[in-house]
Design a protein around this motif. Structure first.
Motif, PDB file in Angstrom:
ATOM      1  N   ALA A  41      38.161  38.576  22.631  1.00 34.08           N
ATOM      2  CA  ALA A  41      37.536  39.709  23.327  1.00 34.08           C
ATOM      3  C   ALA A  41      36.888  39.257  24.628  1.00 34.08           C
ATOM      4  O   ALA A  41      36.971  39.954  25.647  1.00 34.08           O
ATOM      5  CB  ALA A  41      36.513  40.382  22.424  1.00 34.08           C
ATOM      6  N   ARG A  42      36.258  38.101  24.621  1.00 36.25           N
ATOM      7  CA  ARG A  42      35.631  37.585  25.850  1.00 36.25           C
ATOM      8  C   ARG A  42      36.683  37.236  26.900  1.00 36.25           C
ATOM      9  O   ARG A  42      36.490  37.502  28.089  1.00 36.25           O
ATOM     10  CB  ARG A  42      34.772  36.368  25.537  1.00 36.25           C
ATOM     11  CG  ARG A  42      33.498  36.735  24.832  1.00 36.25           C
ATOM     12  CD  ARG A  42      32.621  35.536  24.608  1.00 36.25           C
ATOM     13  NE  ARG A  42      31.453  35.929  23.832  1.00 36.25           N
ATOM     14  CZ  ARG A  42      30.927  35.216  22.875  1.00 36.25           C
ATOM     15  NH1 ARG A  42      31.440  34.044  22.561  1.00 36.25           N
ATOM     16  NH2 ARG A  42      29.877  35.652  22.229  1.00 36.25           N
ATOM     17  N   LEU A  47      39.441  38.653  31.880  1.00 35.55           N
ATOM     18  CA  LEU A  47      40.673  39.009  32.578  1.00 35.55           C
ATOM     19  C   LEU A  47      40.539  40.365  33.268  1.00 35.55           C
ATOM     20  O   LEU A  47      40.909  40.520  34.434  1.00 35.55           O
ATOM     21  CB  LEU A  47      41.849  39.017  31.610  1.00 35.55           C
ATOM     22  CG  LEU A  47      43.191  39.487  32.175  1.00 35.55           C
ATOM     23  CD1 LEU A  47      43.678  38.528  33.255  1.00 35.55           C
ATOM     24  CD2 LEU A  47      44.211  39.631  31.069  1.00 35.55           C
ATOM     25  N   ALA A  48      39.994  41.337  32.548  1.00 38.85           N
ATOM     26  CA  ALA A  48      39.804  42.670  33.134  1.00 38.85           C
ATOM     27  C   ALA A  48      38.850  42.605  34.321  1.00 38.85           C
ATOM     28  O   ALA A  48      39.103  43.217  35.367  1.00 38.85           O
ATOM     29  CB  ALA A  48      39.283  43.637  32.080  1.00 38.85           C
ATOM     30  N   ALA A  49      37.766  41.858  34.192  1.00 41.79           N
ATOM     31  CA  ALA A  49      36.809  41.721  35.299  1.00 41.79           C
ATOM     32  C   ALA A  49      37.453  41.033  36.498  1.00 41.79           C
ATOM     33  O   ALA A  49      37.221  41.424  37.653  1.00 41.79           O
ATOM     34  CB  ALA A  49      35.584  40.947  34.827  1.00 41.79           C
ATOM     35  N   ALA A  50      38.284  40.022  36.242  1.00 39.67           N
ATOM     36  CA  ALA A  50      38.963  39.326  37.342  1.00 39.67           C
ATOM     37  C   ALA A  50      39.948  40.253  38.050  1.00 39.67           C
ATOM     38  O   ALA A  50      40.050  40.237  39.284  1.00 39.67           O
ATOM     39  CB  ALA A  50      39.680  38.088  36.813  1.00 39.67           C
ATOM     40  N   LEU A  51      40.670  41.072  37.297  1.00 42.76           N
ATOM     41  CA  LEU A  51      41.609  42.008  37.912  1.00 42.76           C
ATOM     42  C   LEU A  51      40.880  43.062  38.745  1.00 42.76           C
ATOM     43  O   LEU A  51      41.324  43.404  39.849  1.00 42.76           O
ATOM     44  CB  LEU A  51      42.474  42.671  36.842  1.00 42.76           C
ATOM     45  CG  LEU A  51      43.513  41.771  36.187  1.00 42.76           C
ATOM     46  CD1 LEU A  51      44.193  42.500  35.026  1.00 42.76           C
ATOM     47  CD2 LEU A  51      44.535  41.300  37.196  1.00 42.76           C
ATOM     48  N   PHE A  56      39.079  45.053  44.105  1.00 43.06           N
ATOM     49  CA  PHE A  56      38.032  45.408  45.073  1.00 43.06           C
ATOM     50  C   PHE A  56      38.036  44.495  46.294  1.00 43.06           C
ATOM     51  O   PHE A  56      37.737  44.938  47.396  1.00 43.06           O
ATOM     52  CB  PHE A  56      36.648  45.375  44.416  1.00 43.06           C
ATOM     53  CG  PHE A  56      36.334  46.612  43.634  1.00 43.06           C
ATOM     54  CD1 PHE A  56      36.402  47.868  44.213  1.00 43.06           C
ATOM     55  CD2 PHE A  56      35.962  46.521  42.307  1.00 43.06           C
ATOM     56  CE1 PHE A  56      36.106  49.006  43.493  1.00 43.06           C
ATOM     57  CE2 PHE A  56      35.664  47.650  41.569  1.00 43.06           C
ATOM     58  CZ  PHE A  56      35.745  48.909  42.168  1.00 43.06           C
ATOM     59  N   ALA A  57      38.367  43.221  46.105  1.00 38.68           N
ATOM     60  CA  ALA A  57      38.364  42.266  47.211  1.00 38.68           C
ATOM     61  C   ALA A  57      39.671  42.284  48.001  1.00 38.68           C
ATOM     62  O   ALA A  57      39.782  41.578  49.008  1.00 38.68           O
ATOM     63  CB  ALA A  57      38.108  40.861  46.671  1.00 38.68           C
ATOM     64  N   HIS A  58      40.643  43.064  47.546  1.00 37.83           N
ATOM     65  CA  HIS A  58      41.954  43.135  48.204  1.00 37.83           C
ATOM     66  C   HIS A  58      42.592  41.754  48.324  1.00 37.83           C
ATOM     67  O   HIS A  58      43.128  41.390  49.368  1.00 37.83           O
ATOM     68  CB  HIS A  58      41.855  43.798  49.578  1.00 37.83           C
ATOM     69  CG  HIS A  58      41.355  45.202  49.519  1.00 37.83           C
ATOM     70  ND1 HIS A  58      42.097  46.232  49.000  1.00 37.83           N
ATOM     71  CD2 HIS A  58      40.156  45.743  49.880  1.00 37.83           C
ATOM     72  CE1 HIS A  58      41.393  47.347  49.066  1.00 37.83           C
ATOM     73  NE2 HIS A  58      40.206  47.076  49.580  1.00 37.83           N
ATOM     74  N   VAL A  59      42.501  40.985  47.248  1.00 41.13           N
ATOM     75  CA  VAL A  59      43.067  39.642  47.216  1.00 41.13           C
ATOM     76  C   VAL A  59      44.587  39.697  47.172  1.00 41.13           C
ATOM     77  O   VAL A  59      45.264  38.876  47.786  1.00 41.13           O
ATOM     78  CB  VAL A  59      42.522  38.862  45.986  1.00 41.13           C
ATOM     79  CG1 VAL A  59      43.207  37.525  45.822  1.00 41.13           C
ATOM     80  CG2 VAL A  59      41.025  38.688  46.114  1.00 41.13           C
ATOM     81  N   GLY A  71      47.788  50.420  38.517  1.00 42.19           N
ATOM     82  CA  GLY A  71      47.728  50.048  37.103  1.00 42.19           C
ATOM     83  C   GLY A  71      46.318  50.099  36.556  1.00 42.19           C
ATOM     84  O   GLY A  71      46.085  50.563  35.433  1.00 42.19           O
ATOM     85  N   LEU A  72      45.354  49.634  37.336  1.00 41.25           N
ATOM     86  CA  LEU A  72      43.960  49.651  36.879  1.00 41.25           C
ATOM     87  C   LEU A  72      43.430  51.075  36.732  1.00 41.25           C
ATOM     88  O   LEU A  72      42.751  51.392  35.746  1.00 41.25           O
ATOM     89  CB  LEU A  72      43.076  48.856  37.836  1.00 41.25           C
ATOM     90  CG  LEU A  72      43.235  47.341  37.768  1.00 41.25           C
ATOM     91  CD1 LEU A  72      42.439  46.680  38.885  1.00 41.25           C
ATOM     92  CD2 LEU A  72      42.799  46.805  36.420  1.00 41.25           C
TER      93      LEU A  72
END
Length: 100
Positions: A41-42, A47-51, A56-59, A71-72
């Motif tokens: 779960a962590r 993974l969700a936070a990184a995506l 948001f950062a337009h990486v 997708g998000l």
């Protein structure tokens, strides 16, 4: 790409995601098993936070960034639909249990 553009252009797909999530939340059976481990779960939360951070950062540029954003937002709509469907089913089942 901005989110208002995604929402206006893909409104039908987003509504479909909400409706699919609602149906899955309504028909899903409560799991009585072990579920996901805390470690898994962590990792999934990270993974969700990184995506989301990458979005948001337009990486991720170009088409793949567009797909990531889409997708998000579709996944978020699906989860909202699941939550509403499961909550409403719980309310209906609780009401029928009190009546019977």
């Amino acid at each position: 790409m901005t989110m208002p553009y995604l929402v206006s252009f893909h409104l039908g797909w987003l509504v479909g995601s909400v409706l699919l999530g609602f149906c899955m939340g309504w028909i899903s059976v409560v799991q009585r098993g072990n579920g996901t481990s805390k470690v898994t779960a962590r990792w999934l939360a990270a993974l969700a936070a990184a995506l989301v951070a990458a979005s948001f950062a337009h990486v991720v540029p170009g088409r793949f960034g567009y797909w990531l954003d889409l997708g998000l937002i579709m996944f978020a709509c699906y989860l909202v639909g699941c939550t509403i469907g499961a909550w409403l089913r719980d309310r209906v089942v609780a009401r029928s249990m009190r009546a019977g």
